[in-house]
Design an enzyme around this catalytic site. Structure first.
Site, PDB file in Angstrom:
ATOM      1  N   HIS A   1      -9.559   0.924   4.661  1.00 47.82           N
ATOM      2  CA  HIS A   1      -8.023   1.281   5.669  1.00 47.82           C
ATOM      3  C   HIS A   1      -8.557   1.953   6.605  1.00 47.82           C
ATOM      4  O   HIS A   1      -9.246   3.024   6.610  1.00 47.82           O
ATOM      5  CB  HIS A   1      -7.012   1.733   4.622  1.00 47.82           C
ATOM      6  CG  HIS A   1      -5.755   1.767   5.191  1.00 47.82           C
ATOM      7  ND1 HIS A   1      -5.448   2.593   6.203  1.00 47.82           N
ATOM      8  CD2 HIS A   1      -4.673   0.917   4.940  1.00 47.82           C
ATOM      9  CE1 HIS A   1      -4.144   2.477   6.320  1.00 47.82           C
ATOM     10  NE2 HIS A   1      -3.543   1.520   5.795  1.00 47.82           N
TER      11      HIS A   1
ATOM     12  N   SER B   1       3.680  -1.934  10.281  1.00 45.57           N
ATOM     13  CA  SER B   1       4.976  -1.971  10.511  1.00 45.57           C
ATOM     14  C   SER B   1       5.874  -3.404  10.401  1.00 45.57           C
ATOM     15  O   SER B   1       6.680  -3.857  10.821  1.00 45.57           O
ATOM     16  CB  SER B   1       5.325  -1.692  12.210  1.00 45.57           C
ATOM     17  OG  SER B   1       5.000  -0.154  12.178  1.00 45.57           O
TER      18      SER B   1
ATOM     19  N   GLU C   1      -5.113  -4.788  10.349  1.00 42.79           N
ATOM     20  CA  GLU C   1      -4.195  -3.926  10.824  1.00 42.79           C
ATOM     21  C   GLU C   1      -4.379  -3.183  12.175  1.00 42.79           C
ATOM     22  O   GLU C   1      -5.387  -2.260  12.055  1.00 42.79           O
ATOM     23  CB  GLU C   1      -4.109  -2.891   9.550  1.00 42.79           C
ATOM     24  CG  GLU C   1      -3.971  -3.450   8.205  1.00 42.79           C
ATOM     25  CD  GLU C   1      -3.293  -2.585   7.458  1.00 42.79           C
ATOM     26  OE1 GLU C   1      -2.119  -2.772   6.757  1.00 42.79           O
ATOM     27  OE2 GLU C   1      -3.821  -1.392   7.346  1.00 42.79           O
TER      28      GLU C   1
ATOM     29  N   GLY D   1       3.002  -1.023   4.118  1.00 43.82           N
ATOM     30  CA  GLY D   1       2.965   0.506   3.860  1.00 43.82           C
ATOM     31  C   GLY D   1       4.379   0.940   3.747  1.00 43.82           C
ATOM     32  O   GLY D   1       4.808   0.676   2.581  1.00 43.82           O
ATOM     33  N   GLY D   2       5.093   1.682   4.605  1.00 43.57           N
ATOM     34  CA  GLY D   2       6.397   2.083   4.241  1.00 43.57           C
ATOM     35  C   GLY D   2       7.326   1.265   3.877  1.00 43.57           C
ATOM     36  O   GLY D   2       8.119   1.794   2.934  1.00 43.57           O
TER      37      GLY D   2
ATOM     38  N   GLU E   1      -6.861   4.537   7.656  1.00 42.99           N
ATOM     39  CA  GLU E   1      -6.860   5.884   7.439  1.00 42.99           C
ATOM     40  C   GLU E   1      -8.136   6.581   6.844  1.00 42.99           C
ATOM     41  O   GLU E   1      -8.516   7.558   7.052  1.00 42.99           O
ATOM     42  CB  GLU E   1      -5.599   6.071   6.564  1.00 42.99           C
ATOM     43  CG  GLU E   1      -4.339   5.974   7.402  1.00 42.99           C
ATOM     44  CD  GLU E   1      -3.034   5.511   6.761  1.00 42.99           C
ATOM     45  OE1 GLU E   1      -3.005   5.499   5.502  1.00 42.99           O
ATOM     46  OE2 GLU E   1      -2.335   5.036   7.313  1.00 42.99           O
TER      47      GLU E   1
ATOM     48  N   ASN F   1       0.901  -1.051  -0.196  1.00 41.93           N
ATOM     49  CA  ASN F   1      -0.096   0.021   0.047  1.00 41.93           C
ATOM     50  C   ASN F   1       0.975   1.351   0.100  1.00 41.93           C
ATOM     51  O   ASN F   1       1.536   1.527   1.168  1.00 41.93           O
ATOM     52  CB  ASN F   1      -0.948   0.044   1.347  1.00 41.93           C
ATOM     53  CG  ASN F   1      -1.707   1.178   1.356  1.00 41.93           C
ATOM     54  OD1 ASN F   1      -1.549   2.182   0.491  1.00 41.93           O
ATOM     55  ND2 ASN F   1      -2.515   1.451   2.528  1.00 41.93           N
ATOM     56  N   TRP F   2       1.071   1.825  -1.193  1.00 45.86           N
ATOM     57  CA  TRP F   2       1.984   2.822  -1.192  1.00 45.86           C
ATOM     58  C   TRP F   2       1.448   4.294  -0.736  1.00 45.86           C
ATOM     59  O   TRP F   2       1.914   5.133  -0.530  1.00 45.86           O
ATOM     60  CB  TRP F   2       2.368   3.369  -2.696  1.00 45.86           C
ATOM     61  CG  TRP F   2       2.957   2.266  -3.347  1.00 45.86           C
ATOM     62  CD1 TRP F   2       3.466   1.098  -3.044  1.00 45.86           C
ATOM     63  CD2 TRP F   2       3.525   2.571  -4.699  1.00 45.86           C
ATOM     64  NE1 TRP F   2       4.083   0.084  -4.017  1.00 45.86           N
ATOM     65  CE2 TRP F   2       4.267   1.055  -5.256  1.00 45.86           C
ATOM     66  CE3 TRP F   2       3.569   3.386  -5.815  1.00 45.86           C
ATOM     67  CZ2 TRP F   2       4.846   0.730  -6.348  1.00 45.86           C
ATOM     68  CZ3 TRP F   2       3.986   2.996  -7.110  1.00 45.86           C
ATOM     69  CH2 TRP F   2       4.814   1.978  -7.444  1.00 45.86           C
ATOM     70  N   LYS F   3       0.076   4.337  -0.240  1.00 42.61           N
ATOM     71  CA  LYS F   3      -0.410   5.388   0.537  1.00 42.61           C
ATOM     72  C   LYS F   3      -0.090   6.605  -0.480  1.00 42.61           C
ATOM     73  O   LYS F   3      -0.349   6.490  -1.636  1.00 42.61           O
ATOM     74  CB  LYS F   3      -0.015   5.381   1.828  1.00 42.61           C
ATOM     75  CG  LYS F   3      -0.240   4.437   2.604  1.00 42.61           C
ATOM     76  CD  LYS F   3       0.020   4.445   4.175  1.00 42.61           C
ATOM     77  CE  LYS F   3      -0.373   3.135   4.805  1.00 42.61           C
ATOM     78  NZ  LYS F   3      -0.196   3.401   6.215  1.00 42.61           N
TER      79      LYS F   3
ATOM     80  N   GLY G   1       2.648   2.417  10.698  1.00 46.08           N
ATOM     81  CA  GLY G   1       3.572   3.691  10.642  1.00 46.08           C
ATOM     82  C   GLY G   1       4.247   3.957  11.880  1.00 46.08           C
ATOM     83  O   GLY G   1       4.823   4.857  11.910  1.00 46.08           O
TER      84      GLY G   1
HETATM   85  P1  13P Z   1       3.158   0.401   7.815  1.00 38.33           P
HETATM   86  O1  13P Z   1       3.721  -0.957   7.004  1.00 38.33           O
HETATM   87  O2  13P Z   1       3.773   1.645   7.310  1.00 38.33           O
HETATM   88  O3  13P Z   1       3.026   0.425   8.940  1.00 38.33           O
HETATM   89  O4  13P Z   1       1.516   0.553   7.078  1.00 38.33           O
HETATM   90  C1  13P Z   1       0.717  -0.267   7.260  1.00 38.33           C
HETATM   91  C2  13P Z   1      -0.401   0.055   6.471  1.00 38.33           C
HETATM   92  O5  13P Z   1      -1.160   0.802   6.694  1.00 38.33           O
HETATM   93  C3  13P Z   1      -0.460  -0.889   4.923  1.00 38.33           C
HETATM   94  O6  13P Z   1      -2.017  -0.528   4.650  1.00 38.33           O
END
Ligand code: 13P
Length: 261
Positions: free
Chosen positions: A101, A223, A178, A244-245, A103, A10-12, A184
């Site tokens: 998600h 994470s 999640e 994510g990251g 967010e 997930n590149w956000k 994050g």
């Molecule tokens: P991180 O891997 O950056 O913690 O993010 C997880 C995430 O929200 C994937 O959708």
């Protein structure tokens, strides 16, 4: 039950045309370099909407699948300014889409019912929804993790049951657990914490349909790094990850895929 692992990035809201090209080329080269005899994980990348078409071209001919990060709850076309329909995502080459998600739930007010509607819209368009669930830190601390995750899941199952798609369409979904406190933050859930919630989710699905409960893939997100992926993915009910990251670094992402494969 033999479930093929999945790793989705997930590149956000990250990237640029140049950065995406470099990242995708790095991922493709990394995956090619390690493709051996072993059957490996299904790999999905989810760039921002505006880059999807270009990403699809870059991924053409590869086994890496394309997903979006959100989808409109309405199907077809219409007066929904700023929204993107599932059929449009399919049109530009997506096979998957993230829905619900945390967010989107926290920052854009998406309710359980809204997430359920988006799940139906994705399925109706022929997309595989990656449906996210997860509790806040205060909910975990209050011992409410199962209750919260169960409620989020129940909304999706109820909507499927009440639609012409039926609960059997849950088989076409992927779920992602999640925990919000792990996203994050660098504070990942322990493998045992992840397994506990995954087993709970699978149990709830088994109650509705034992076959689907056994076959549906449950991803862990929050994470995940190359350094912790293997022990998380080694848990019996963790079938891969939503990253994510670490999905923004080709080498790290490929190492996570390797840990799942
Ligand atoms: P991180 O891997 O950056 O913690 O993010 C997880 C995430 O929200 C994937 O959708």
């Amino acid at each position: 039950m033999n479930r093929r692992p999945m790793v989705a990035g997930n590149w956000k809201m990250h990237g640029s045309r140049a950065a995406n090209a470099a990242l995708l080329d790095g991922v493709l080269a990394g995956l090619r370099a390690r493709s051996g005899a072993r059957a490996s994980a299904e790999v999905v990348v989810c760039p921002p909407f505006v880059y999807l078409a270009e990403a699809a071209q870059r991924l053409a001919g590869s086994a890496v699948l394309l997903g979006a990060q959100d989808v409109c709850a309405e199907s077809g076309q219409g007066a929904f300014t700023g929204e993107v329909a599932g059929s449009m995502l399919r049109d530009v080459g997506c096979s998957h889409v993230i829905v619900g998600h945390s967010e989107r739930r926290a920052l854009y007010g998406e309710s359980d019912e809204w997430v359920a509607r988006k799940t139906l819209a994705a399925l109706a368009a022929g997309l595989t929804p990656i449906v996210c669930v997860g509790e806040l830190l205060e909910e975990r601390d209050a011992g409410r993790t199962h209750e919260v995750v169960g409620r989020q899941l129940a909304a999706v199952m109820a909507a499927l049951r009440g639609s012409e798609l039926g609960l059997t369409s849950l088989a076409r979904c992927v779920l992602a657990y999640e925990p919000v406190w792990a996203i994050g933050t660098g504070r990942t859930a322990t493998p045992e914490q992840a397994q506990d919630v995954h087993a709970y989710i699978r149990g709830r699905i088994v109650e509705g349909d034992a076959t689907i409960g056994g076959s549906i893939r449950l991803l862990y997100g929050g994470s995940v790094k190359a350094g912790n992926a293997r022990e998380l993915f080694g848990m019996p009910d963790v079938d891969g990850g939503l990253i994510g990251g670490a999905s923004l670094k080709a080498e790290e992402f490929v190492a996570i895929v390797a840990a799942a494969g």
